[in-house]
Design a protein around this motif. Structure first.
Motif, PDB file in Angstrom:
ATOM      1  N   HIS A 154       0.749  -0.883  -0.128  1.00  0.00           N
ATOM      2  CA  HIS A 154       0.145   0.227  -0.161  1.00  0.00           C
ATOM      3  C   HIS A 154       1.231   0.837  -0.035  1.00  0.00           C
ATOM      4  O   HIS A 154       0.499   1.660  -0.267  1.00  0.00           O
ATOM      5  CB  HIS A 154      -1.125   0.346   1.024  1.00  0.00           C
ATOM      6  N   HIS A 155       1.926   1.608   0.763  1.00  0.00           N
ATOM      7  CA  HIS A 155       3.111   2.755   1.139  1.00  0.00           C
ATOM      8  C   HIS A 155       3.381   2.477  -0.505  1.00  0.00           C
ATOM      9  O   HIS A 155       4.339   3.249  -1.128  1.00  0.00           O
ATOM     10  CB  HIS A 155       3.724   2.541   1.886  1.00  0.00           C
TER      11      HIS A 155
ATOM     12  N   ALA B 173      -0.376   4.254  -2.935  1.00  0.00           N
ATOM     13  CA  ALA B 173      -1.418   4.870  -3.000  1.00  0.00           C
ATOM     14  C   ALA B 173      -3.214   5.042  -2.984  1.00  0.00           C
ATOM     15  O   ALA B 173      -3.626   5.580  -3.567  1.00  0.00           O
ATOM     16  CB  ALA B 173      -1.883   6.081  -1.676  1.00  0.00           C
TER      17      ALA B 173
ATOM     18  N   ARG C 169      -2.798   9.936   2.331  1.00  0.00           N
ATOM     19  CA  ARG C 169      -3.225   9.607   1.211  1.00  0.00           C
ATOM     20  C   ARG C 169      -3.224   7.881   1.353  1.00  0.00           C
ATOM     21  O   ARG C 169      -4.274   7.522   0.427  1.00  0.00           O
ATOM     22  CB  ARG C 169      -2.693   9.797  -0.641  1.00  0.00           C
ATOM     23  N   TYR C 170      -2.655   7.508   2.044  1.00  0.00           N
ATOM     24  CA  TYR C 170      -2.796   5.756   2.849  1.00  0.00           C
ATOM     25  C   TYR C 170      -3.980   5.473   3.018  1.00  0.00           C
ATOM     26  O   TYR C 170      -4.727   4.216   3.142  1.00  0.00           O
ATOM     27  CB  TYR C 170      -1.593   5.607   3.609  1.00  0.00           C
TER      28      TYR C 170
ATOM     29  N   SER D 294      -7.192   6.901   1.616  1.00  0.00           N
ATOM     30  CA  SER D 294      -7.484   5.540  -0.034  1.00  0.00           C
ATOM     31  C   SER D 294      -8.155   4.147   0.388  1.00  0.00           C
ATOM     32  O   SER D 294      -7.567   3.655  -0.266  1.00  0.00           O
ATOM     33  CB  SER D 294      -6.125   5.410  -0.865  1.00  0.00           C
ATOM     34  N   SER D 295      -7.945   4.115   2.002  1.00  0.00           N
ATOM     35  CA  SER D 295      -8.517   3.291   2.189  1.00  0.00           C
ATOM     36  C   SER D 295     -10.491   2.844   2.617  1.00  0.00           C
ATOM     37  O   SER D 295     -10.159   3.007   4.272  1.00  0.00           O
ATOM     38  CB  SER D 295      -7.865   2.492   3.809  1.00  0.00           C
TER      39      SER D 295
END
Length: 358
Positions: free
Chosen positions: A141-142, A145, A239-240, A243-244
């Motif tokens: 994910h990193h 993102a 953003r991580y 975006s979840s």
């Protein structure tokens, strides 16, 4: 404890000066080296919202009472509420098999305990299902993102062993609520986001809350900062989490909207029937401090219900004290360095003042 949910409001007391809570927030942010934060205290006697710090280091924008923060696991309360509404409506059973309801996740049978676990096990963290938040997931994910879905996230748990037998041990696990998000959308015949919007956000009047962040350029967004690379330097990691939009931490929200949620759920009966709320807040058989999506505890000021949230760059904490009909909310765009709760200090300040004024 369910009788406390409708306890009468206490007699009026002298209000606590706003400056007292501003000082609590300022000192906490400085001591814990946090970028910024908002503290809300709301009781029948008074309502105070204070803000401090920086929301966006690039632009220099300050945190305000209207700043929108990622609330991390505090959002689990809203997900549990939506699931229990579906149970009330006859669209979902607490005894239903997880695997049978999560067909939108390919190869769900590869997930340990998925066939044996039931919806109730997800709600109270007794499924033994393994955690999807592995090092491999974080690396993935990193690296980019992109918007997450249960179908993308859950396979990172497929090769992990079960954490215990179903219904035999309490193990807090984010996978449980990612699965609930998938199940809620399926049971409601729509998307998870649409179901949560209609069943919780709209009913509670949470107009400044979204599932994830749709517009990353929104000036009201508080950016989160963390040293995720252990380089000694914090970076913008917003953003991580934006975006979840998964069920384990779906909400980007304000302190005022979380206040609305607490009152709608625990005080005003807008979200669940009394019997359902009593079951939600009742201690699970395996963990006295957790019900269904709700943490429960008590201190010298009385019992309270709420939840904490922690993710890289963000932390959140909410409490509702039913005996005094008082809500506390804290949001920050950083990570604290200790286990000290700012809400302990805020509650002591409010309730001690009320006690001394009698």
């Amino acid at each position: 404890m369910s009788a406390l949910l409708s306890a009468p409001a206490p007699a009026l007391a002298d209000p606590v000066p706003t400056a007292a809570f501003q000082a609590i927030l300022d000192r906490y942010l400085e001591r814990e080296d946090l970028a910024g934060g908002v503290l809300l205290v709301s009781s029948p006697q008074q309502r105070i919202v204070v803000a401090s710090g920086v929301a966006n280091r690039r632009t220099g924008a300050a945190v305000t009472p209207d700043s929108r923060f990622y609330a991390a696991s505090v959002g689990k309360m809203s997900v549990a509420t939506a699931a229990l509404q579906l149970v009330e409506d006859g669209k979902l059973s607490l005894d239903a098999s997880v695997a049978s309801l999560a067909g939108g996740i390919p190869n769900i049978g590869k997930l340990a305990n998925a066939r044996a676990a039931r919806v109730e096990n997800l709600l109270n963290h007794s499924s033994g299902i393994p955690e999807y938040l592995t090092e491999d997931f974080l690396d993935f994910h990193h690296a980019k993102a992109s918007t997450l879905t249960p179908a993308v996230a859950m396979p990172f748990a497929f090769d992990e062993p079960a954490t215990g037998r179903v219904g035999k041990a309490y193990e807090y696990c984010n996978s449980n609520y990612v699965l609930l998000g998938e199940i809620i959308g399926t049971a409601d015949g729509t998307s998870f986001e649409a179901s949560l919007q209609r069943r919780v956000l709209d009913r509670a009047g949470m107009g400044d809350t979204t599932v994830g962040a749709r517009n990353f350029t929104d000036a009201r967004l508080a950016h989160g900062y963390a040293d995720i690379e252990d380089s000694g330097k914090e970076q913008d990691v917003s953003r991580y989490v934006w975006s979840s939009p998964l069920g384990d931490g779906p909400l980007v929200t304000t302190a005022a909207d979380l206040e609305k949620f607490l009152f709608a759920l625990f005080r005003d009966g807008k979200l669940l029937k009394p019997a359902t709320l009593a079951r939600m807040t009742e201690a699970s058989a395996l963990e006295d401090g957790y019900g269904m999506g709700v943490q429960r505890d008590s201190d010298r000021w009385g019992p309270w219900f709420g939840h904490t949230g922690l993710e890289d760059g963000f932390e959140a904490e909410v409490r509702y004290y039913p005996e005094s009909q008082t809500a506390f909310v804290f949001l920050t765009n950083g990570n604290s360095t200790s286990d000290t709760s700012i809400l302990d200090k805020a509650a002591a300040t409010l309730f001690q003042s009320r006690k001394s004024s009698r």
